[in-house]
Design a protein around this motif. Structure first.
Motif, PDB file in Angstrom:
ATOM      1  N   MET A   1      93.282  91.448 124.151  1.00 54.69           N
ATOM      2  CA  MET A   1      93.003  90.428 123.140  1.00 54.69           C
ATOM      3  C   MET A   1      93.111  91.022 121.756  1.00 54.69           C
ATOM      4  N   LEU A   2      93.489  90.165 120.814  1.00 53.98           N
ATOM      5  CA  LEU A   2      93.474  90.541 119.418  1.00 53.98           C
ATOM      6  C   LEU A   2      92.225  89.901 118.826  1.00 53.98           C
ATOM      7  N   ILE A   3      91.276  90.739 118.406  1.00 55.23           N
ATOM      8  CA  ILE A   3      89.992  90.269 117.903  1.00 55.23           C
ATOM      9  C   ILE A   3      90.043  90.229 116.378  1.00 55.23           C
ATOM     10  N   HIS A   4      89.753  89.071 115.818  1.00 54.27           N
ATOM     11  CA  HIS A   4      89.710  88.863 114.372  1.00 54.27           C
ATOM     12  C   HIS A   4      88.241  88.977 113.968  1.00 54.27           C
ATOM     13  N   VAL A   5      87.933  89.980 113.136  1.00 54.65           N
ATOM     14  CA  VAL A   5      86.551  90.309 112.803  1.00 54.65           C
ATOM     15  C   VAL A   5      86.178  89.712 111.441  1.00 54.65           C
ATOM     16  N   PHE A   6      85.045  88.996 111.431  1.00 54.93           N
ATOM     17  CA  PHE A   6      84.532  88.348 110.224  1.00 54.93           C
ATOM     18  C   PHE A   6      83.136  88.874 109.906  1.00 54.93           C
ATOM     19  N   ARG A   7      82.776  88.742 108.627  1.00 52.10           N
ATOM     20  CA  ARG A   7      81.439  89.117 108.172  1.00 52.10           C
ATOM     21  C   ARG A   7      80.922  88.050 107.217  1.00 52.10           C
ATOM     22  N   ALA A   8      79.654  87.739 107.341  1.00 52.11           N
ATOM     23  CA  ALA A   8      78.966  86.865 106.397  1.00 52.11           C
ATOM     24  C   ALA A   8      77.713  87.593 105.929  1.00 52.11           C
ATOM     25  N   ASP A   9      77.266  87.267 104.727  1.00 49.22           N
ATOM     26  CA  ASP A   9      76.077  87.916 104.176  1.00 49.22           C
ATOM     27  C   ASP A   9      74.857  86.999 104.176  1.00 49.22           C
ATOM     28  N   ALA A  10      75.031  85.780 104.681  1.00 54.42           N
ATOM     29  CA  ALA A  10      73.919  84.831 104.733  1.00 54.42           C
ATOM     30  C   ALA A  10      74.185  83.826 105.846  1.00 54.42           C
ATOM     31  N   LEU A  11      73.126  83.133 106.237  1.00 57.75           N
ATOM     32  CA  LEU A  11      73.295  82.080 107.232  1.00 57.75           C
ATOM     33  C   LEU A  11      72.322  80.953 106.995  1.00 57.75           C
ATOM     34  N   GLU A  12      72.663  79.827 107.574  1.00 61.15           N
ATOM     35  CA  GLU A  12      71.807  78.652 107.517  1.00 61.15           C
ATOM     36  C   GLU A  12      71.138  78.510 108.872  1.00 61.15           C
ATOM     37  N   GLY A  13      69.802  78.430 108.848  1.00 60.48           N
ATOM     38  CA  GLY A  13      69.049  78.366 110.093  1.00 60.48           C
ATOM     39  C   GLY A  13      68.719  79.758 110.586  1.00 60.48           C
ATOM     40  N   GLU A  14      67.790  79.823 111.515  1.00 57.41           N
ATOM     41  CA  GLU A  14      67.426  81.100 112.123  1.00 57.41           C
ATOM     42  C   GLU A  14      68.077  81.199 113.490  1.00 57.41           C
ATOM     43  N   PRO A  15      68.732  82.325 113.766  1.00 58.23           N
ATOM     44  CA  PRO A  15      69.361  82.500 115.078  1.00 58.23           C
ATOM     45  C   PRO A  15      68.334  82.375 116.196  1.00 58.23           C
ATOM     46  N   SER A  16      68.733  81.725 117.286  1.00 56.02           N
ATOM     47  CA  SER A  16      67.836  81.587 118.433  1.00 56.02           C
ATOM     48  C   SER A  16      68.597  81.860 119.720  1.00 56.02           C
ATOM     49  N   GLU A  17      67.853  82.208 120.755  1.00 52.69           N
ATOM     50  CA  GLU A  17      68.429  82.521 122.051  1.00 52.69           C
ATOM     51  C   GLU A  17      69.067  81.282 122.662  1.00 52.69           C
ATOM     52  N   THR A  18      70.205  81.492 123.305  1.00 51.07           N
ATOM     53  CA  THR A  18      70.904  80.440 124.050  1.00 51.07           C
ATOM     54  C   THR A  18      71.204  80.958 125.444  1.00 51.07           C
ATOM     55  N   ASP A  19      71.881  80.149 126.251  1.00 49.35           N
ATOM     56  CA  ASP A  19      72.248  80.617 127.589  1.00 49.35           C
ATOM     57  C   ASP A  19      73.341  81.682 127.543  1.00 49.35           C
ATOM     58  N   GLU A  20      73.942  81.900 126.359  1.00 48.05           N
ATOM     59  CA  GLU A  20      74.997  82.898 126.212  1.00 48.05           C
ATOM     60  C   GLU A  20      74.532  84.202 125.589  1.00 48.05           C
ATOM     61  N   ALA A  21      73.497  84.128 124.713  1.00 54.56           N
ATOM     62  CA  ALA A  21      73.180  85.315 123.922  1.00 54.56           C
ATOM     63  C   ALA A  21      71.730  85.327 123.427  1.00 54.56           C
ATOM     64  N   VAL A  22      71.249  86.551 123.176  1.00 56.38           N
ATOM     65  CA  VAL A  22      69.943  86.776 122.561  1.00 56.38           C
ATOM     66  C   VAL A  22      70.205  87.432 121.205  1.00 56.38           C
ATOM     67  N   PRO A  23      69.704  86.855 120.098  1.00 55.01           N
ATOM     68  CA  PRO A  23      69.916  87.492 118.794  1.00 55.01           C
ATOM     69  C   PRO A  23      69.112  88.777 118.664  1.00 55.01           C
ATOM     70  N   VAL A  24      69.728  89.791 118.041  1.00 60.03           N
ATOM     71  CA  VAL A  24      69.083  91.089 117.832  1.00 60.03           C
ATOM     72  C   VAL A  24      69.419  91.551 116.418  1.00 60.03           C
ATOM     73  N   TRP A  25      68.401  91.673 115.561  1.00 52.93           N
ATOM     74  CA  TRP A  25      68.602  92.250 114.236  1.00 52.93           C
ATOM     75  C   TRP A  25      68.386  93.751 114.349  1.00 52.93           C
ATOM     76  N   ALA A  26      69.318  94.537 113.812  1.00 51.08           N
ATOM     77  CA  ALA A  26      69.211  95.997 113.854  1.00 51.08           C
ATOM     78  C   ALA A  26      69.466  96.559 112.465  1.00 51.08           C
ATOM     79  N   PRO A  27      68.752  97.620 112.085  1.00 45.50           N
ATOM     80  CA  PRO A  27      69.033  98.254 110.797  1.00 45.50           C
ATOM     81  C   PRO A  27      70.481  98.758 110.769  1.00 45.50           C
ATOM     82  N   VAL A  28      71.167  98.494 109.665  1.00 42.49           N
ATOM     83  CA  VAL A  28      72.552  98.947 109.537  1.00 42.49           C
ATOM     84  C   VAL A  28      72.646 100.461 109.697  1.00 42.49           C
ATOM     85  N   ASP A  29      71.640 101.175 109.236  1.00 42.00           N
ATOM     86  CA  ASP A  29      71.646 102.636 109.325  1.00 42.00           C
ATOM     87  C   ASP A  29      71.224 103.174 110.686  1.00 42.00           C
TER      88      ASP A  29
END
Length: 130
Positions: A85-113
């Motif tokens: 696959m050719l993966i097209h990588v995007f970045r955003a610096d903000a979002l609307e709403g708070e990420p929540s768990e779904t049947d596909e994924a669990v959100p995980v915030w990690a320190p960039v460092d």
């Protein structure tokens, strides 16, 4: 096909949100990358733009909306079962709403460092730490 003969089976997206010194990852529950940490993303549907696909996959996996995502680049990726696959990588610096768990994924915030170890994450995560 590229100059070296590599051929992709499909296009996919990954979208990462980086804010306040943290990167939003997902713990993938199913599909390609299950059990690993990565960005939200998935296959581009026929006729869908790359940006629309990235935003749609993010919403489906995290129930939030990335604001003003920008494309960073592309990664050619071969999965062990022979899928390319050719993966097209995007970045955003903000979002609307708070990420929540779904049947596909669990959100995980990690320190960039201090992004989790390679055994727990996808190879694509490393490119966003800088």
């Amino acid at each position: 096909m590229t100059r070296d003969g590599w051929r992709r089976d499909f296009d996919a997206t990954l979208l990462y949100v980086v804010r306040d010194g943290e990167i939003l990852l997902i713990h993938k529950k199913r599909g390609i990358g299950a059990g690993k940490l990565n960005g939200a993303g998935g296959k581009v549907d026929p006729g869908e733009s790359l940006l629309a696909a990235a935003a749609r996959e993010f919403r489906e996996e995290l129930c939030a909306r990335p604001l003003a995502p920008q494309k960073l680049g592309e990664v050619a990726f071969d999965v062990v079962d022979g899928v390319s696959m050719l993966i097209h990588v995007f970045r955003a610096d903000a979002l609307e709403g708070e990420p929540s768990e779904t049947d596909e994924a669990v959100p995980v915030w990690a320190p960039v460092d201090d992004i989790p170890s390679p055994s727990r994450r996808s190879n694509c995560v490393t490119c966003l730490a800088k």
